[in-house]
Design an enzyme around this catalytic site. Structure first.
Site, PDB file in Angstrom:
ATOM      1  N   HIS A  48       0.845  -1.206   0.000  1.00  0.00           N
ATOM      2  CA  HIS A  48       0.000   0.000   0.000  1.00  0.00           C
ATOM      3  C   HIS A  48       0.877   1.250   0.000  1.00  0.00           C
ATOM      4  O   HIS A  48       1.931   1.278   0.629  1.00  0.00           O
ATOM      5  CB  HIS A  48      -1.015   0.005   1.147  1.00  0.00           C
ATOM      6  N   ASP A  50      -0.456   4.382   0.704  1.00  0.00           N
ATOM      7  CA  ASP A  50      -0.933   5.416   1.639  1.00  0.00           C
ATOM      8  C   ASP A  50      -0.191   5.283   2.966  1.00  0.00           C
ATOM      9  O   ASP A  50       0.360   4.231   3.281  1.00  0.00           O
ATOM     10  CB  ASP A  50      -2.454   5.314   1.861  1.00  0.00           C
ATOM     11  N   ASP A  81       6.145   1.432   6.588  1.00  0.00           N
ATOM     12  CA  ASP A  81       4.725   1.084   6.460  1.00  0.00           C
ATOM     13  C   ASP A  81       4.126   1.979   5.389  1.00  0.00           C
ATOM     14  O   ASP A  81       3.585   3.023   5.685  1.00  0.00           O
ATOM     15  CB  ASP A  81       4.044   1.285   7.820  1.00  0.00           C
ATOM     16  N   GLU A 115      -5.265   1.403   2.622  1.00  0.00           N
ATOM     17  CA  GLU A 115      -5.078   0.399   3.674  1.00  0.00           C
ATOM     18  C   GLU A 115      -5.244   1.007   5.056  1.00  0.00           C
ATOM     19  O   GLU A 115      -5.850   0.417   5.940  1.00  0.00           O
ATOM     20  CB  GLU A 115      -3.692  -0.243   3.538  1.00  0.00           C
ATOM     21  N   GLU A 116      -4.723   2.214   5.223  1.00  0.00           N
ATOM     22  CA  GLU A 116      -4.721   2.824   6.559  1.00  0.00           C
ATOM     23  C   GLU A 116      -6.092   3.346   6.973  1.00  0.00           C
ATOM     24  O   GLU A 116      -6.269   3.821   8.091  1.00  0.00           O
ATOM     25  CB  GLU A 116      -3.685   3.961   6.627  1.00  0.00           C
TER      26      GLU A 116
HETATM   27  N1  BES Z   1       1.327  -2.501   8.556  1.00  0.00           N
HETATM   28  C1  BES Z   1       0.171  -2.304   9.360  1.00  0.00           C
HETATM   29  C2  BES Z   1      -0.392  -3.601   9.928  1.00  0.00           C
HETATM   30  C3  BES Z   1       0.479  -4.288  10.953  1.00  0.00           C
HETATM   31  C4  BES Z   1       1.163  -3.570  11.905  1.00  0.00           C
HETATM   32  C5  BES Z   1       0.507  -5.650  10.978  1.00  0.00           C
HETATM   33  C6  BES Z   1       1.947  -4.234  12.846  1.00  0.00           C
HETATM   34  C7  BES Z   1       1.270  -6.309  11.920  1.00  0.00           C
HETATM   35  C8  BES Z   1       1.985  -5.597  12.849  1.00  0.00           C
HETATM   36  C9  BES Z   1      -0.927  -1.638   8.529  1.00  0.00           C
HETATM   37  O1  BES Z   1      -0.437  -0.637   7.683  1.00  0.00           O
HETATM   38  C10 BES Z   1      -1.883  -0.950   9.472  1.00  0.00           C
HETATM   39  O2  BES Z   1      -1.487  -0.082  10.177  1.00  0.00           O
HETATM   40  N2  BES Z   1      -3.152  -1.383   9.448  1.00  0.00           N
HETATM   41  C11 BES Z   1      -4.186  -0.747  10.200  1.00  0.00           C
HETATM   42  C12 BES Z   1      -5.477  -1.155   9.574  1.00  0.00           C
HETATM   43  C13 BES Z   1      -6.707  -0.470  10.111  1.00  0.00           C
HETATM   44  C14 BES Z   1      -6.653   1.024  10.016  1.00  0.00           C
HETATM   45  C15 BES Z   1      -7.924  -0.979   9.383  1.00  0.00           C
HETATM   46  C16 BES Z   1      -4.102  -1.163  11.665  1.00  0.00           C
HETATM   47  O3  BES Z   1      -3.729  -2.293  11.989  1.00  0.00           O
HETATM   48  O4  BES Z   1      -4.381  -0.302  12.515  1.00  0.00           O
HETATM   49 ZN    ZN Z   2      -0.047   1.123   8.891  1.00  0.00          ZN
END
Ligand code: BES
Ligand code: ZN
Length: 430
Positions: A48, A50, A81, A115-116
C-alpha cells in the site's frame, strides 16, 4: 505509458508490466501484471502507498517527507509502512526478470492507497477484478519481525472494528454555577459507560464477545516460547512499569492471540489552558476492538452497539457511528498438526521456498507467528478468491510505524530483496 501516472506505475511499466491505474471512489489502485502460460504459478504481490498522518511533527528528528539515512536506517513517513517493504518485492522481481527474462511465473502487483483507512473501496474493486487477481498465493511485507536478523512469517492478523460514540446532554454548553447539580454531565456519563466495558479483572465486559474466539494452537504457543522474547525489555520499550495483560499472562501472547478493546480518543468540554466552569452539551469517544479468528466484525459491532445503547443512563442520549471493519485472518503453514489437508501445492511450495530462502539469507530459520495488527484485505482475498498470504515481516517494533521517526532498517531491506528473489525463483522452478 499514458495510464501509468506517477512513480510506481512508471517503474512497473519499465519492468515490462502491463500497468493500470484503476480509479475507485477514493484512491486509485495500481494493478500491474506480467502474464504468461496458464500453467505457470501466479503470485499476487501486495503493498500500500498510503501512509498515516505524520503528526506530531515536532517529535521528528528530520522532516517526515524528506527521507534521510542515519546509521543504517532510512527515516521518513511510510518508509517502513509500507513503501520500503513493498520496494523489497519490486526490486526482487526486477532482479529476477533481469536474470531470467523468460521466468515461467505470472506476477500481479496489487498496490492500494486505502489500507490505513480500512480499504473501503477494496470490496467492489475485488469483485470487478476477480479474474486478474486470481492467483495461487499472495506475497507481501506489511507486518513486523522481532529483529532485523530474525524474520517472522506472519501466520495470522487480527481483525478490527472501529466506532465513534457520542453522548448528548443539554442543548448547549451550560454555566456550571448556574446549572451544576441538576443534570447528568455528558462527560461523566461517557466515562461511566466506558468503564462498564471492563470486568473488575480487566476482561472485556460484553455479553457474547468471546463466544467465537478460536483457541490458540499448541504449536503457536511453542513457537512463541522458542522466540524467547523478554518481558522487561518490552516494558522498557513501552515505557510502562506494569503490563495490563488481561487476556493472557504473556503480553506477547495477548497481542497476538487474543482480542482487545481500546479507547483511541476521548473529548468534550473545555480543553484549553486554565479553567472554564462549563457543563458541556456533548462528549465523545473513539473505540476500536482487535478481533481474532473466528470473531465476526459485524457480530461484534452489534454486540457493542447493543450494550452501549442499553447501558446509556437516562438524562443523556447516545449516538453510535460505526467505522471501518476488517476480518481476522489465519494461515497455517505446511507441516503443522492443523495444516489444512487440502492446502494448495503451490502455496506449500512457496512456504517451503520462503523458509529455505530466509534461512539462507538471514542465517536463521523464520518463526511462524500471528501479529496483532490488521490488514483487512488479506481476509477478503482469502474469502473471495481462496488465496492465502505469505507475509514476511520486513520491519520491527523499533521501526516506529505510525509514529515520529519511522524508519527502515537498510540491512533488513537488502536481505529482504535477496530472500524475495530466491522465493520467486524457487516458485518459478528456477
Ligand atoms: N502494517 C500495518 C499492519 C500491521 C502492523 C501488521 C503491525 C502487523 C503488525 C498496517 O499498515 C496498518 O497499520 N493497518 C491498520 C489497519 C486499520 C486502520 C484498518 C491497523 O492495523 O491499525
Ligand atoms: Zn499502517
Amino acid at each position: 505509458m499514458e495510464n501509468t501516472r506517477g512513480c510506481l506505475g512508471g517503474i512497473l511499466a519499465g519492468m515490462g508490466f502491463e500497468v493500470d491505474i484503476v480509479e475507485t471512489p477514493l484512491h486509485p489502485v495500481i494493478l500491474a501484471s506480467r502474464g504468461g502460460q496458464p500453467d505457470w504459478p501466479h503470485v499476487v504481490i501486495y503493498g500500500h502507498y498510503d501512509v498515516q498522518p505524520a503528526d506530531p511533527l515536532e517529535l521528528w528528528t528530520t522532516p517526515p517527507f524528506e527521507p534521510v539515512e542515519r546509521e543504517g536506517l532510512l527515516f521518513g513517513r511510510g518508509v517502513a509502512d509500507n513503501k520500503g517493504p513493498l520496494m523489497v518485492h519490486i526490486a526482487a522481481v526486477a532482479r529476477l526478470l533481469e536474470k531470467h527474462p523468460d521466468a515461467p511465473l505470472r506476477i500481479t502487483f496489487l498496490i492500494e492507497g486505502e489500507e490505513e483507512i480500512g480499504s473501503p473501496s477494496f470490496g467492489a474493486f475485488l469483485e470487478a477484478n476477480k479474474e486478474r487477481l486470481a492467483g495461487d498465493f499472495v506475497l507481501l511485507s506489511d507486518t513486523q519481525s522481532t529483529s532485523p536478523e530474525q524474520i517472522t512469517i506472519t501466520a495470522g492478523l487480527r481483525g478490527i472494528i472501529c466506532l465513534d460514540v457520542e453522548i448528548k446532554g443539554p442543548k448547549m454548553d451550560l454555566h456550571s454555577g448556574g446549572h451544576g447539580g441538576v443534570l447528568l454531565n455528558p462527560i461523566q456519563a461517557l466515562c461511566e459507560l466506558c468503564a462498564t466495558l471492563r470486568t473488575p479483572d480487566g476482561r472485556i465486559n460484553l455479553p457474547g464477545f468471546y463466544d467465537d474466539v478460536l483457541p490458540v494452537f499448541d504449536w503457536e504457543r511453542a513457537e512463541l516460547v522458542q522466540l524467547g522474547l523478554n518481558e522487561s525489555e518490552y516494558a522498557d520499550f513501552l515505557g510502562i512499569n506494569k503490563f495490563y495483560s488481561t487476556e493472557d499472562p504473556s503480553p506477547f501472547a495477548s497481542v497476538r492471540f487474543h482480542p482487545s478493546l481500546d479507547f483511541n480518543g476521548i473529548g468534550g468540554g473545555y480543553q484549553g489552558e486554565g479553567s472554564k466552569t462549563v457543563i458541556p452539551s456533548r462528549a465523545f469517544v473513539k473505540i476500536s476492538c482487535r478481533l481474532v479468528p473466528d470473531q465476526e466484525p459485524a457480530k461484534i459491532m452489534e454486540i457493542i452497539t447493543k450494550a452501549l445503547t442499553e447501558r446509556c443512563p437516562p438524562g443523556v442520549s447516545i449516538e453510535i457511528i460505526p467505522g471501518h471493519c476488517g476480518e481476522p485472518y489465519l494461515v497455517v503453514p505446511p507441516g503443522k498438526p492443523n495444516t489444512p489437508p487440502d492446502q494448495s501445492p503451490v502455496l506449500a511450495r512457496a512456504f517451503a521456498a520462503a523458509h529455505q530462502s530466509i534461512q539462507e539469507v538471514f542465517g536463521k530459520p523464520p518463526f511462524y507467528l500471528r501479529e496483532g495488527g490488521s490488514i483487512p484485505i488479506i481476509a477478503d482475498l482469502k474469502k473471495v478468491l481462496g488465496m492465502d498470504s505469505i507475509m514476511l515481516g520486513m520491519c520491527t517494533q523499533e521501526s516506529n510505524i505510525h509514529a515520529p521517526d519511522e524508519n527502515l532498517h537498510l540491512g533488513m531491506f537488502h536481505n529482504g530483496i535477496a530472500a524475495s528473489e530466491k522465493i520467486l525463483a524457487s516458485v518459478a522452478g528456477l
